[in-house]
Write an enzyme that holds these catalytic residues in place. Structure first.
Site, PDB file in Angstrom:
ATOM      1  N   HIS A 140       0.850  -1.206   0.000  1.00 26.04           N
ATOM      2  CA  HIS A 140       0.000   0.000   0.000  1.00 26.04           C
ATOM      3  C   HIS A 140       0.879   1.247   0.000  1.00 26.04           C
ATOM      4  CE1 HIS A 140       1.239   0.414   4.090  1.00 26.04           C
ATOM      5  NE2 HIS A 140       0.917  -0.839   4.296  1.00 26.04           N
TER       6      HIS A 140
ATOM      7  N   ASP B 211       3.987  -4.852   3.366  1.00 23.31           N
ATOM      8  CA  ASP B 211       5.445  -5.020   3.371  1.00 23.31           C
ATOM      9  C   ASP B 211       5.874  -6.441   3.746  1.00 23.31           C
ATOM     10  OD1 ASP B 211       4.455  -4.639   5.936  1.00 23.31           O
ATOM     11  OD2 ASP B 211       5.995  -3.223   6.564  1.00 23.31           O
TER      12      ASP B 211
END
Ligand SMILES: *[C@@H]1O[C@H](CO)[C@@H](O)[C@H](O)[C@H]1NC(C)=O
Ligand SMILES: *[C@@H]1O[C@H](CO)[C@@H](O)[C@H](O)[C@H]1NC(C)=O
Ligand SMILES: *[C@@H]1O[C@H](CO)[C@@H](O)[C@H](O)[C@H]1NC(C)=O
Ligand SMILES: *[C@@H]1O[C@H](CO)[C@@H](O)[C@H](O)[C@H]1NC(C)=O
Ligand SMILES: *[C@@H]1O[C@H](CO)[C@@H](O)[C@H](O)[C@H]1NC(C)=O
Ligand SMILES: *[C@@H]1O[C@H](CO)[C@@H](O)[C@H](O)[C@H]1NC(C)=O
Ligand SMILES: *[C@@H]1O[C@H](CO)[C@@H](O)[C@H](O)[C@H]1NC(C)=O
Ligand SMILES: *[C@@H]1O[C@H](CO)[C@@H](O)[C@H](O)[C@H]1NC(C)=O
Length: 479
Positions: A83, A338
């Protein structure tokens, strides 16, 4: 004269610039001007030393051309993207609030030295309901980054869309990830987004088993160890001492320094400028960055013996797609977090340090540097290339890995155009060493055993836009 027009009326400038250029090309360059700057100040950019907490930056490349090698065409793209820039998590936000409260509790009315800006600074998170959300203010705004990436990828990969078909976009089921996928889609498809993209939201629940963008597994290194890894390097004590000495009465310690540094990085996700960044020296930032490398390496990457198996889910499915080729689809854009991307890097076996990262000093030159792997909007793009014969390589199918817009060769397999790896070699090398996710992570046999949604997606467009308010209680104020 053409050049006079250009200087006198900026508007005219672009209109006449071509002829202005051809005019001056005949003149010798000024001897004072260098064609190439000899400075590499950016080698020390702060953007590389706050781990995954701050705005996106391109990976420092090996110099390999990013564009498609001549004689080749991309015929399939598989990308997984974090994101965009975001507000802190509620947990991190609570820590920042506590540390700030400690700073303000010194009752200092006239801040001195590195903290003199505190007389006018305000916390940049307006209220608690912003926590966890993607940012939309400032030049590094997450939604902006996602849209821009989409528009850039349209330029690079637009030829893979036939202009008719509905193209699925896959996102894990987390609000800010979904919003990133949507904004990227709007950037990529432009006016066609509404009808030509089909958002597929894949639940983050562990019951998805391997059919997931966020496969779960027990950490080999438990959470307590992982938190301790981001602990205190000597530089944080030095910073605390310096800042306290400038403002008598202030009594922050090394953990407060760590929290304030993390907070500074996050500030840039929503604001153009962070005074807090400048409070700390570059050496202190280098230390901070290394704490982040340790975390991603030992707790979400190759330093954890289970994480390569987690990454193997995506890599194995990618191998299937790449070998099936464009007949199974040409565009696979995926969105997650991540810590879903770092296991994939580990499973691919790229960027591995020669030995486990040391805890007592910084191994400069460490290839596992978080700022180059998962900044906000960090992304790994796999390109399938069909190439004509060159003097060095036969006509055939090749693969390139592009991480944050820099080409990363697949270790020693680089015999193809643009240092790409023959697909056959890429496949056999990985097949040989990919661990078995369901076995390693003891996925119940009642859960899906491999990633399947790339072949069984929905083409309905009903999820393309947010329906109703984003989960945020209006008016909540910070305590
Ligand atoms: C490969 O060669 C053919 C024949 O010369 C040419 O038409 C085609 O455009 C080439 N492909 C690429 C990607 O350059
Ligand atoms: C700061 O001010 C508050 C409220 O007046 C007081 O309770 C507190 O003891 C003061 N702190 C210090 C360090 O003087
Ligand atoms: C894409 O958008 C353009 C411009 O609005 C439109 O002309 C075209 O029909 C659209 N294509 C599809 C497949 O919807
Ligand atoms: C497709 O839609 C169906 C029905 O809404 C849903 O059960 C399924 O999970 C969706 N699949 C994907 C890949 O989003
Ligand atoms: C710093 O102070 C906080 C309380 O304000 C405490 O929780 C923390 O353990 C301290 N850190 C160190 C390194 O002493
Ligand atoms: C790899 O993916 C294929 C299909 O894409 C699947 O049949 C196979 O079981 C997967 N292997 C592992 C180890 O997950
Ligand atoms: C794959 O690449 C490696 C490294 O270049 C090379 O040693 C090996 O022979 C290649 N294997 C095949 C099947 O091409
Ligand atoms: C992975 O392990 C599971 C559980 O032991 C086993 O059922 C499955 O066949 C294995 N998959 C492959 C591709 O070896």
């Amino acid at each position: 004269m053409v050049r006079f027009d250009c200087a006198a009326a900026l508007l005219l400038c672009s209109a006449v610039s071509t002829s202005a250029l051809s005019h001056s090309a005949a003149n010798p360059r000024s001897y004072a001007e260098k064609q190439f700057s000899q400075s590499f100040e950016d080698g020390y950019s702060i953007l590389k030393h706050y781990g995954g907490n701050g705005p996106y930056s391109q990976r420092v490349s090996y110099g390999i051309e990013r564009d498609t090698p001549s004689g080749c065409a991309v015929d399939q793209v598989i990308s997984i993207q974090r994101h965009g820039e975001r507000y802190p998590s509620s947990g991190a936000g609570a820590t920042f609030e506590q540390t700030l409260a400690k700073v303000y509790s010194a009752n200092i009315t006239n801040w001195k030295g590195d903290l003199s800006f505190l007389d006018h600074w305000t916390y940049w998170v307006p209220n608690k309901c912003y926590y966890e959300a993607e940012t939309w203010t400032g030049p590094y705004a997450g939604l902006l980054t996602a849209f821009r990436r989409g528009a850039e990828y349209r330029d690079r990969y637009g030829h893979l869309w036939d202009g008719q078909s509905v193209v699925p976009i896959f996102t894990s089921g987390y609000e800010r990830v979904i919003e990133t996928a949507r904004k990227f889609g709007e950037g990529f498809f432009g006016y066609n987004y509404t009808h030509s993209a089909a958002l597929n939201i894949i639940s983050e629940d562990s019951s998805q088993g391997a059919d997931s963008l966020t496969p779960t597994c027990d950490n080999d290194n438990d959470q307590k160890t992982c938190n301790a890894l981001t602990n205190l390097l000597p530089q944080f004590y030095v910073a605390a001492e310096r800042i306290n000495s400038q403002n008598p009465g202030l009594n922050i310690n090394a953990s407060d320094v760590y929290n304030l540094m993390e907070m500074a990085a996050f500030e840039l996700n929503a604001r153009a400028f962070s005074d807090w960044i400048n409070v700390f020296t570059l050496d202190e930032w280098v230390s901070f960055g290394y704490t982040q490398d340790l975390y991603y390496y030992y707790c979400a990457g190759p330093g954890d013996k289970n994480m390569n198996a987690v990454g193997a889910v995506y890599v194995n499915a990618s191998l299937t797609l790449l070998n099936e080729g464009p007949s199974s689809g040409t565009i696979f854009f995926n969105f997650a977090h991540d810590t879903n991307i770092t296991p994939i890097i580990g499973a691919l076996g790229i960027l591995l340090p020669n030995e486990d990262l040391p805890l007592d000093h910084i191994p400069f030159g460490n290839p596992w540097s978080t700022g180059n792997i998962v900044p906000m909007q960090g992304h790994l793009t796999i390109e399938r290339l069909t190439c004509n014969k060159t003097a060095l390589s036969p006509k055939g199918t090749y693969v390139r890995l592009v991480l944050n817009e820099a080409v990363v060769p697949f270790n020693s397999c680089q015999s193809g155009p643009g240092y790409s790896c023959p697909l056959a070699n890429f496949t056999s090398t990985l097949k040989e060493r990919l661990p078995n996710y369901t076995k390693t992570c003891q996925v119940p046999s009642s859960y899906p055993q491999y990633l399947d949604f790339w072949w069984k997606y929905n083409t309905t467009t009903t999820l393309n836009y947010q329906n109703g308010p984003i989960g945020c209680a209006e008016g909540t104020t910070l305590s």
